[in-house]
Enzyme design. Structure first.
Site, PDB file in Angstrom:
ATOM      1  N   ARG A 176       0.957  -1.202  -0.015  1.00  0.00           N
ATOM      2  CA  ARG A 176      -0.049   0.048   0.040  1.00  0.00           C
ATOM      3  C   ARG A 176       0.935   1.469   0.180  1.00  0.00           C
ATOM      4  O   ARG A 176       1.688   1.375   0.802  1.00  0.00           O
ATOM      5  CB  ARG A 176      -0.876   0.026   1.316  1.00  0.00           C
ATOM      6  N   HIS A 199      -3.006  10.817   0.947  1.00  0.00           N
ATOM      7  CA  HIS A 199      -2.487  10.569   2.176  1.00  0.00           C
ATOM      8  C   HIS A 199      -1.882  11.971   2.977  1.00  0.00           C
ATOM      9  O   HIS A 199      -0.860  11.866   3.255  1.00  0.00           O
ATOM     10  CB  HIS A 199      -1.529   9.407   2.329  1.00  0.00           C
ATOM     11  N   GLU A 243      -7.798   8.083   5.733  1.00  0.00           N
ATOM     12  CA  GLU A 243      -8.379   8.633   7.062  1.00  0.00           C
ATOM     13  C   GLU A 243      -8.646  10.105   7.182  1.00  0.00           C
ATOM     14  O   GLU A 243      -8.231  10.976   7.694  1.00  0.00           O
ATOM     15  CB  GLU A 243      -7.137   8.310   8.046  1.00  0.00           C
ATOM     16  N   ASN A 284      -8.807   1.135   8.769  1.00  0.00           N
ATOM     17  CA  ASN A 284      -7.574   1.462   9.248  1.00  0.00           C
ATOM     18  C   ASN A 284      -7.921   1.309  10.959  1.00  0.00           C
ATOM     19  O   ASN A 284      -8.633   1.945  11.332  1.00  0.00           O
ATOM     20  CB  ASN A 284      -6.807   2.773   9.126  1.00  0.00           C
ATOM     21  N   TYR A 288      -6.406   0.934  14.944  1.00  0.00           N
ATOM     22  CA  TYR A 288      -5.165   0.408  15.928  1.00  0.00           C
ATOM     23  C   TYR A 288      -5.665   0.381  17.296  1.00  0.00           C
ATOM     24  O   TYR A 288      -5.038  -0.376  18.048  1.00  0.00           O
ATOM     25  CB  TYR A 288      -4.479   1.730  15.866  1.00  0.00           C
ATOM     26  N   GLU A 333      -4.593  -0.702   7.357  1.00  0.00           N
ATOM     27  CA  GLU A 333      -3.645  -0.435   8.404  1.00  0.00           C
ATOM     28  C   GLU A 333      -3.837  -0.822   9.806  1.00  0.00           C
ATOM     29  O   GLU A 333      -4.990  -0.757  10.370  1.00  0.00           O
ATOM     30  CB  GLU A 333      -3.450   1.147   8.694  1.00  0.00           C
ATOM     31  N   GLU A 347       6.286  10.119  11.214  1.00  0.00           N
ATOM     32  CA  GLU A 347       5.415  10.131  11.985  1.00  0.00           C
ATOM     33  C   GLU A 347       4.626  11.475  12.438  1.00  0.00           C
ATOM     34  O   GLU A 347       4.342  11.722  13.632  1.00  0.00           O
ATOM     35  CB  GLU A 347       5.335   9.050  13.301  1.00  0.00           C
TER      36      GLU A 347
HETATM   37  C1  PNW Z   1      -2.450   6.815  10.717  1.00  0.00           C
HETATM   38  N1  PNW Z   1      -4.298   9.367  16.514  1.00  0.00           N
HETATM   39  O1  PNW Z   1      -2.439   8.245  11.398  1.00  0.00           O
HETATM   40  C2  PNW Z   1      -2.015   7.180   9.122  1.00  0.00           C
HETATM   41  O2  PNW Z   1      -2.920   6.621   8.352  1.00  0.00           O
HETATM   42  C3  PNW Z   1      -0.667   6.796   9.357  1.00  0.00           C
HETATM   43  O3  PNW Z   1      -0.211   7.709   8.181  1.00  0.00           O
HETATM   44  C4  PNW Z   1       0.107   7.018  10.572  1.00  0.00           C
HETATM   45  O4  PNW Z   1       1.524   6.926  10.571  1.00  0.00           O
HETATM   46  C5  PNW Z   1      -0.361   5.730  11.413  1.00  0.00           C
HETATM   47  O5  PNW Z   1      -1.853   5.866  11.618  1.00  0.00           O
HETATM   48  C6  PNW Z   1       0.389   5.736  12.782  1.00  0.00           C
HETATM   49  O6  PNW Z   1      -0.137   6.909  13.508  1.00  0.00           O
HETATM   50  C7  PNW Z   1      -2.982   8.279  12.638  1.00  0.00           C
HETATM   51  O7  PNW Z   1      -3.454  10.155  17.157  1.00  0.00           O
HETATM   52  C8  PNW Z   1      -2.312   9.301  13.266  1.00  0.00           C
HETATM   53  O8  PNW Z   1      -5.553   8.533  16.944  1.00  0.00           O
HETATM   54  C9  PNW Z   1      -2.923   9.696  14.679  1.00  0.00           C
HETATM   55  C10 PNW Z   1      -3.876   8.933  15.276  1.00  0.00           C
HETATM   56  C11 PNW Z   1      -4.306   7.844  14.650  1.00  0.00           C
HETATM   57  C12 PNW Z   1      -3.760   7.479  13.455  1.00  0.00           C
END
Ligand code: PNW
Length: 557
Positions: free
Chosen positions: A176, A220, A266, A391, A393, A460, A517
């Site tokens: 990706r 992005h 996102e 995506n 996390y 992601e 980041e």
């Molecule tokens: C995503 N938060 O970003 C992005 O798609 C990526 O580019 C990034 O590197 C990755 O997740 C890891 O952070 C985020 O603060 C950035 O909740 C910030 C947040 C979540 C996702």
């Protein structure tokens, strides 16, 4: 769609579960020095299941998701091998797990790694690239850690041939990547910069020559600065036609080479973090602009998809929608409603218009001056994606809290990592990220039950490791925290597919390389490959070898 997609999802998923188990068993039983922590993690995961936590559920959907699958409650309470019956399948021969993976799993499931242009490419002024809002934001004192920027990043712009070889060695079959709008149109509109187009054509061809399928995201976060300056970027409706015109240039250049696409990565993150709390570019703090951004993103997506249907027949397009899972703090109907609301204010802002044709009711009730999606617009927006790209996390506990605001506005809910039984999971390096494998299973179920998208890809998922930037190289490479994260999340995602019927078709680890980041600069490392920024040398971390095993080729680096 490439030929190696899937006669049978169920079989693929069963094989995936088997493989996750096998990879876990491999990492436990091998000579790996991290075997203890891997075992520890499996036991921690099991104790979550054993205790029934979290036993408070957002909805009937989540209840279904939380019910254990066959064998699941045994996790950790017996030796890891054999795992075959956990998928409800007859045990298969595991005498040659690598051959089994390569021949049986890889052809039926997309394993990939993910990156983004501004985070890896560097060479931000090379060959006619224009400035993006992230160049400007990074150059503004106090906006990024140490004032760091993507100016050098991983120098992927020049080093991609070696990085493609590295991916090959890890058995990565899907990659990706994003296209930098200011490389294609340095001023956002008008004259095409052929050198920028050529870069992506060459990159895509190099990936395909290595048997790695490119998966392309158009946006992005690196908006051409001129569009921010001339009309306020995503805050203005003028962005809609400009984005569609940019997208059309890329569709025409890469459409015959690339099947899977997304318009936006996102939008929740770049609209709200860019315009509501100002932590991301362009650094504005105006919620009304953030909601206009969300609205214009939906219109721009629909306009681009119209171009896509004409330019890339047979192609598939979606939007990378990010969402945390929200777990109700208690079983009260108020907390359950609050948790539902929180997900609607994240995934639902984009998912509801794309699949159901309008903003969520909870959003319409609470957001002042919310832009109206007209019935004509809804007709174009609804049904414009071919699959759901998630995506994901982390997970937070959510309580009903009348009057409480979130980043998006009045939520009447509050969120915290502290749950009724303590912290939701081990904290990663980023303050917002906790390891909560069961959250991805619930999130996938929420998406599937609300939208029935037919195909879901996790585009992601990954983590940074506490303190990693301060570690000496050997310790950083021994990233057991990340191995445990991937093991837990892939296993939980596979459970969603195998036990809950979620049509999960692929999984992309964020990220291939340590990279820029965003506001955290280079201080946070999400790579499965370590980058020494002083030399640009790459070093394979343990997590990359763990994933390589999953991906179908035993890594040897
Ligand atoms: C995503 N938060 O970003 C992005 O798609 C990526 O580019 C990034 O590197 C990755 O997740 C890891 O952070 C985020 O603060 C950035 O909740 C910030 C947040 C979540 C996702």
């Amino acid at each position: 769609m490439p030929a190696r997609i899937y006669p049978s999802t169920a079989v693929a998923v069963a094989l995936l579960l088997l493989l996750v188990c096998q990879a876990a068993a491999d990492s436990v039983s091998g000579a790996a020095p991290d075997s203890h922590s891997t075992v520890a993690s499996a036991e921690a995961l099991a104790s979550v299941h054993r205790s029934g936590a979290p036993h408070v559920l957002a909805s009937a959907v989540a209840q279904q998701a939380a019910s254990p699958g066959p064998g699941e409650h045994h996790l950790g309470s017996r030796p890891r091998r054999p795992c075959a019956t956990e998928a409800g399948q007859a045990p298969l021969s595991l005498s040659s797990p690598s051959a089994f993976m390569a021949s049986s799993l890889t052809p039926t499931f997309w394993w990939g790694t993910a990156t983004a242009a501004y985070q890896v490419e560097g060479y931000t002024t090379a060959n006619g690239r224009g400035a993006s809002i992230w160049d400007t934001f990074s150059a503004t004192p106090g906006k990024t850690y140490n004032g760091e920027s993507g100016e050098k990043a991983d120098e992927f712009y020049k080093r991609y041939p070696a990085d493609i070889k590295l991916m090959q060695s890890l058995g990565v079959r899907h990659f990706r990547m994003s296209v930098a709008w200011p490389r294609i149109l340095p001023k956002g509109t008008g004259t095409v910069n052929q050198a920028g187009v050529n870069f992506y054509v060459t990159l895509v061809d190099a990936l395909k020559a290595a048997d790695i399928q490119p998966y392309v995201t158009l946006y992005h976060w690196d908006l051409p600065q001129t569009l921010q300056d001339s009309y306020g970027g995503w805050g203005s409706s003028r962005i809609v036609n400009d984005f569609a015109a940019y997208a059309d240039v890329v569709f025409k250049a890469l459409g015959s080479r690339v099947t899977y696409w997304t318009t936006f990565n996102e939008p929740w993150s770049f609209c709200f973090m860019g315009n509501a709390n100002g932590q991301h570019a362009p650094g504005l703090t105006d919620r009304a602009v953030a909601w206009n951004c969300a609205y214009h993103v939906l219109l721009a997506h629909a306009a681009a998809v119209k171009k896509f249907r004409a330019a890339v027949p047979g192609g598939k397009i979606g939007m990378n929608i990010n969402s945390d899972w929200s777990e109700p703090f208690s079983s009260s109907s108020q907390d359950q409603a609050a948790a539902d609301r929180k997900v609607e204010f994240m995934a639902g802002i984009f998912g509801d218009p794309l699949y159901l044709g309008d903003w969520p009711a909870s959003v319409k009730q609470r957001v002042p001056n919310l832009p109206t999606i007209t019935s004509d617009q809804a007709r174009d927006i609804k049904g414009s994606t071919d699959y759901f790209a998630l995506n994901h996390y982390t997970t937070l506990y959510v309580k009903d809290a009348p009057g409480a605001y979130g980043l998006e506005g009045l939520l009447d809910a509050s969120a915290s990592a502290n749950g009724p039984e303590g912290l939701v999971g081990p904290q990663a390096d980023s303050s917002w990220l906790y390891t909560v494998p069961w959250g991805i299973r619930k999130m996938l179920n929420w998406v599937n039950n609300r939208y029935h998208p037919g195909e879901i890809y996790v585009t992601e998922n990954g983590c940074d490791v506490p303190g990693e930037s301060g570690l000496a190289l050997p310790e950083a490479l021994n990233d057991t925290f990340r191995v445990n994260f991937y093991q837990g999340y892939v296993q939980a995602a596979a459970q969603a597919a195998a036990y809950d019927g979620v049509p999960l078709k692929g999984y992309f680890a964020w990220s291939l390389l340590d990279n820029f980041e965003w506001a955290d600069g280079y201080a946070k490392r999400f790579g499965i490959v370590y980058v020494d920024y002083s030399t640009q040398a790459r070093y394979v971390k343990r997590s990359a070898r763990y994933l390589a095993n999953l991906f179908g080729t035993v890594g040897s680096a």
